[in-house]
Scaffold this active site. Structure first.
Site, PDB file in Angstrom:
ATOM      1  N   ASP A 154       4.650  12.599  13.847  1.00 53.78           N
ATOM      2  CA  ASP A 154       4.732  12.321  12.484  1.00 53.78           C
ATOM      3  C   ASP A 154       3.331  12.604  11.888  1.00 53.78           C
ATOM      4  O   ASP A 154       3.026  11.554  11.176  1.00 53.78           O
ATOM      5  CB  ASP A 154       5.390  11.030  12.127  1.00 53.78           C
ATOM      6  CG  ASP A 154       5.802  10.977  10.637  1.00 53.78           C
ATOM      7  OD1 ASP A 154       5.907  12.377  10.119  1.00 53.78           O
ATOM      8  OD2 ASP A 154       6.132   9.922  10.121  1.00 53.78           O
ATOM      9  N   LEU A 209       0.913  -1.162   0.024  1.00 48.55           N
ATOM     10  CA  LEU A 209       0.019   0.134  -0.148  1.00 48.55           C
ATOM     11  C   LEU A 209       0.923   1.179  -0.102  1.00 48.55           C
ATOM     12  O   LEU A 209       0.505   2.291  -0.275  1.00 48.55           O
ATOM     13  CB  LEU A 209      -0.922  -0.191   1.202  1.00 48.55           C
ATOM     14  CG  LEU A 209      -2.000  -0.932   1.384  1.00 48.55           C
ATOM     15  CD1 LEU A 209      -2.758  -0.995   2.643  1.00 48.55           C
ATOM     16  CD2 LEU A 209      -3.039  -0.479   0.320  1.00 48.55           C
ATOM     17  N   GLY A 210       2.158   1.213   0.627  1.00 47.08           N
ATOM     18  CA  GLY A 210       2.810   2.371   0.637  1.00 47.08           C
ATOM     19  C   GLY A 210       4.082   2.266   1.445  1.00 47.08           C
ATOM     20  O   GLY A 210       4.157   1.038   2.119  1.00 47.08           O
ATOM     21  N   GLY A 257       5.465   3.626   4.748  1.00 46.05           N
ATOM     22  CA  GLY A 257       5.358   4.804   6.020  1.00 46.05           C
ATOM     23  C   GLY A 257       6.900   5.020   6.508  1.00 46.05           C
ATOM     24  O   GLY A 257       7.659   4.446   5.881  1.00 46.05           O
ATOM     25  N   GLY A 258       6.534   5.664   7.508  1.00 45.93           N
ATOM     26  CA  GLY A 258       7.824   6.188   8.275  1.00 45.93           C
ATOM     27  C   GLY A 258       8.633   4.801   8.922  1.00 45.93           C
ATOM     28  O   GLY A 258       9.641   5.136   8.996  1.00 45.93           O
TER      29      GLY A 258
END
Ligand SMILES: *[C@@H]1O[C@H](CO)[C@@H](O)[C@H](O)[C@H]1NC(C)=O
Ligand SMILES: *[C@@H]1O[C@H](CO)[C@@H](O)[C@H](O)[C@H]1NC(C)=O
Ligand SMILES: *[C@@H]1O[C@H](CO)[C@@H](O)[C@H](O)[C@H]1NC(C)=O
Ligand SMILES: *[C@@H]1O[C@H](CO)[C@@H](O)[C@H](O)[C@H]1NC(C)=O
Ligand SMILES: *[C@@H]1O[C@H](CO)[C@@H](O)[C@H](O)[C@H]1NC(C)=O
Ligand SMILES: *[C@@H]1O[C@H](CO)[C@@H](O)[C@H](O)[C@H]1NC(C)=O
Length: 818
Positions: free
Chosen positions: A626, A507-508, A510-511
């Protein structure tokens, strides 16, 4: 000769006249009166009685204050409930010996002392203790017929008694002012609860807010501040005619002190006057900590201030509702593991260092000793605990408690012994454990030898077996698995659900690592966060963090479904949000149209509430660090849910203070003090929220914002429009006819308040939520940070982040030298 005599006569008259007017009076007699503007001063000039108007109020009250303390400190008010509307106040002695306060303009009686005892020749006098008293000049005795100390307001002075005079029917209680402009009684009160075992209680409205614990001969069992000390003597008296406590200064002490109920903080505060600094210094404030709040832990639990969680069930008790207990809602308290069996004979376990339980349902006897006390408790099946009444000289007297034991806490450096009733078998267990300890020592040598053999065996066995799941191992090692209400997922199940972490399911990024979409065997859709390994966190820290994060539950936070820790992998499993994240909407022209202003406003409010919960309401105080559009997910109904909260804690787990060598955050959202100095606080989250707010309104990314006319950042651009009075230009970007321009402008205003340069200037999230919900006037924002650029780090690090910088997804994790 005549002339000389006449001259002397005049001189004497003059001197007498001067004398009379240069020494202020400390008393008032039946023929005299006191008008607004004049005062009485006590003999040594300590206290002054006169008319005053509190704060901004124009009304006039009769009160007593310190004569020599410049910042007028009122210690007593006569007509609290009935102010005089103008300056026509008139105080006089009337109706034999009553002191009466009149409004001369309306000729009404505003207040009267109503003294039941009458004096033949009354004298009203203000004493140096701050007490206004009535005495009879003809009567040599020093007794007072009336005294203001019997009608306390919000201040307790040395010598004042708080409590009951049963003969006179007095219940002397302190009550706070309503506000600094209104001395009428507020909803914060403090007095003595008249029960079999009296104690000091504070009420907030009709609810108990604090109790001191019963008097034990030396002090109140739960409040160390009343213990004997070099400055004060505390006295507690309880007999058939009076029940009260009081404090007096030791004779050599000249300290000026007062104890006051604070109407804003709901604390009882004890102040002393610092002559040099000319200020009141706060000495003690009660409640001292959370554990002082009445009944925080519910029934049968002990509040231990520096434990996590602070509430612990008493030994042999368990939470009544484990679910709520684990969510840190302790109000339901604890119940017995094993019901008592009165017939078979129960026993008692001794606890030490406690504030004794609420004495509402208790019974006392001053003459019994501890053995008799135990016997007394044992015969009554509803008696739950007993203790000595007086701890002096080895202890004496007896107190029995009935029913649930409420409001117990551990008192550091104080407290006393309490014996709590238990089922016989549980006493047995405890004694057996103690015996086992002895046995263990005796057989230590044997066990040692056996141990060596066992260990060698286990090493061989462990080597053969691959550690299937850290968690299971932990359980076997005696870890507290039971406090973990969170499902564990096997690594294999997650791998199956995500197609072996296939790129198609990603999905992506992230940090804290990549996020995958998955589908469990039962069809449930999940989002899996595979934490990057750089956290360097051990299994136990991970477990603790997950338990903490799982306790954070709010409508506007993404729900954690479970976790997985296996083979060096750590993963968090969340509910899947079909609408993905906010950034995919607001920065996209087509999808952005789906979000009209009312939806956007709903999202803004939701994020604010979620963040407020993290900051304040969740009992853990999480700073997100964040917050950004891609960390706000949207559910089916476009309700916002904040994600990635609490993770910053894991990655900088050793940080307890707001100063970190490792900056976790995202360019364009980072507050200046965080970006440059690594200082974070709830106010750095507020900054990020302000930036996010601007993005939601304008549909423009903060990172990489570009305007053809100037080189300002999104913040700078908004600030410029705001100052030029053109902020409505931002609304055009919404392309939404339905929007309410004043609401949008209000949001722009709030966002500018959030991005101010100095953390102290920024509002708290509580204020933000309040500002979003109301329409009161807002303060003017000061110049924001980052007018021209998006943060000092950007230029230096953008070179190695080329190619990624357009995604608005990069989280920075920079190590800076301290
Ligand atoms: C002061 O004004 C209030 C409201 O107008 C009135 O109710 C009250 O009786 C007045 N008090 C006096 C002492 O005149
Ligand atoms: C005067 O005193 C009597 C009895 O002590 C009382 O009943 C009466 O109300 C008082 N009058 C005033 C004006 O206070
Ligand atoms: C009270 O008011 C009356 C009438 O207005 C006035 O004559 C009198 O002097 C006032 N008394 C005082 C003590 O001010
Ligand atoms: C004095 O008595 C009057 C009428 O009985 C009452 O309204 C007032 O509150 C009393 N004042 C005090 C100080 O108790
Ligand atoms: C109440 O307590 C606060 C905080 O200690 C203090 O700043 C304030 O002055 C207090 N108010 C009063 C009326 O004493
Ligand atoms: C036990 O004590 C309670 C409270 O004092 C009392 O109401 C009850 O009657 C007692 N029961 C027995 C059996 O003595």
């Amino acid at each position: 000769m005549d002339r000389i005599l006449a001259f002397l006569f005049i001189i004497t008259k003059l001197l007498l006249f001067l004398f009379k007017f240069s020494t202020a009076l400390d008393s008032i007699s039946p023929s005299a009166f006191l008008i607004d503007g004049k005062t009485l001063v006590s003999d040594k000039g300590t206290f002054e009685l006169g008319f005053f108007s509190p704060g901004i109020s124009k009304k006039s009250y009769l009160g007593i204050w310190y004569k020599n303390i410049p910042d007028r400190t009122i210690v007593w008010v006569a007509n609290r409930l009935n102010p005089i509307n103008d300056s026509s106040g008139l105080l006089k002695v009337a109706n034999c010996s009553d002191l009466v306060l009149l409004s001369n303009s309306t000729n009404t009686v505003v207040w009267s002392s109503n003294s039941t005892k009458k004096a033949k020749s009354p004298l009203w006098q203000l004493l140096d203790s701050g007490n206004l008293v009535l005495r009879d000049k003809d009567d040599g005795s020093s007794g007072f017929l009336w005294q203001s100390f019997d009608y306390p307001c919000d201040t307790m002075l040395p010598g004042m008694k708080i409590g009951w005079d049963l003969r006179a029917g007095l219940d002397r209680r302190l009550s706070s002012w309503k506000s600094s402009d209104d001395p009428s009684p507020g909803d914060f009160k403090m007095g003595l609860e008249q029960e079999s075992n009296p104690e000091v209680v504070a009420w907030k409205g009709s609810k108990k807010q604090y109790r001191s614990g019963p008097w034990n001969g030396v002090g109140f069992s739960g409040s160390t501040e009343f213990m004997p000390n070099p400055v004060f003597d505390f006295t507690f008296v309880s007999n058939n005619v009076e029940v009260y406590y009081t404090f007096n200064l030791k004779s050599e002490s000249t300290v000026i002190t007062r104890s006051v109920l604070n109407h804003t903080t709901y604390d009882r505060q004890c102040y002393t006057w610092n002559e040099e600094a000319q200020t009141w210094e706060l000495q003690v404030s009660v409640p001292r900590d959370r554990c002082d709040n009445y009944g925080l832990c519910g029934a049968n639990a002990n509040c231990i201030f520096n434990a996590t969680p602070v509430c612990q069930c008493l030994e042999t008790f368990k939470p009544k509702s484990p679910e709520e207990w684990n969510n840190m809602d302790w109000s339901q308290g604890c119940v017995r593991n094993k019901e008592l069996d009165c017939q078979k004979g129960d026993g008692f376990i001794k606890f030490d260092g406690l504030k004794l339980p609420d004495a509402t349902h208790s019974w006392v006897n001053k003459d019994m000793n501890l053995q008799e006390c135990k016997a007394k408790c044992l015969v009554n099946c509803s008696c739950m605990a007993y203790s000595n009444l007086d701890i002096r000289g080895g202890g004496s007297g007896c107190a029995n408690w009935f029913g649930d034991l409420m409001d117990i806490r551990l008192v550091p450096g104080g407290g006393q012994e309490l014996y709590i009733r238990m089922h016989a078998s549980e006493i047995g267990d405890r004694e057996a454990k103690a015996k086992m300890k002895i046995a263990a020592i005796a057989t230590a040598a044997f066990v040692f030898i056996l141990g060596i053999l066992t260990i060698s065996y286990h090493i061989l066995k462990e080597k053969a077996k691959f550690a299937e799941n850290d968690w299971e191992n932990d359980k076997n090692n005696g870890g507290q698995r039971e406090d973990m209400e969170l499902p564990l997922f096997a690594f294999s199940a997650i791998a199956d659900a995500t197609n072996n972490f296939s790129v198609n399911n990603k999905l992506g990024e992230g940090g804290f690592g990549p996020v995958y979409r998955g589908k469990l065997e039962d069809g449930q859709e999940i989002a899996v966060k595979r934490l990057s390994r750089r956290s360097g966190q051990g299994f136990n820290e991970f477990k603790n963090e997950v338990i903490l994060i799982n306790k954070l539950q709010h409508r506007n936070l993404v729900k954690l479904l479970g976790c997985c820790s296996q083979r060096e992998e750590k993963m968090l499993i969340y509910e899947y949000m079909p609408n993905r994240s906010l950034d995919s909407f607001i920065f996209d022209e087509t999808k952005g149209r789906l979000l009209d202003w009312s939806r956007r406003f709903n999202i803004i409010s939701g994020i604010a509430r979620g963040l407020l919960y993290l900051h304040q309401d969740s009992r853990l105080r999480i700073i997100h660090r964040d917050l950004k559009a891609s960390n706000v997910l949207l559910d089916d109904h476009m309700n916002p849910k904040i994600s990635d909260f609490g993770l910053a804690r894991m990655f900088v787990a050793d940080q307890t203070e707001g100063d970190t060598s490792r900056v976790v955050g995202t360019y364009g959202y980072m507050a200046p003090e965080y970006a440059t100095d690594g200082l974070f606080s709830v106010k750095s989250d507020v900054f990020s929220f302000g930036v996010l707010l601007l993005e939601i309104i304008s549909g423009k990314k903060s990172k990489g914002f570009y305007h053809p006319d100037h080189s300002l950042s999104l913040i700078g651009h908004t600030w410029r429009l705001w100052n030029e009075g053109d902020a409505s230009e931002l609304i055009d970007a919404l392309r939404d006819e339905s929007c309410n321009p004043s609401e949008v402008l209000r949001c722009v205003h709030i966002s500018l308040l959030c991005v101010q340069q100095h953390p102290d200037d920024r509002p708290s999230m509580a204020s933000v939520v309040w500002m979003l919900g109301g329409d009161s006037a807002l303060p003017n924002p000061k110049e924001p940070a980052f007018l021209n650029d998006r943060g000092p780090l950007e230029s230096s690090s953008s070179s190695n982040k080329v190619g990624l910088s357009s995604t608005n997804e990069i989280t920075v994790s920079v190590l800076e030298p301290r």
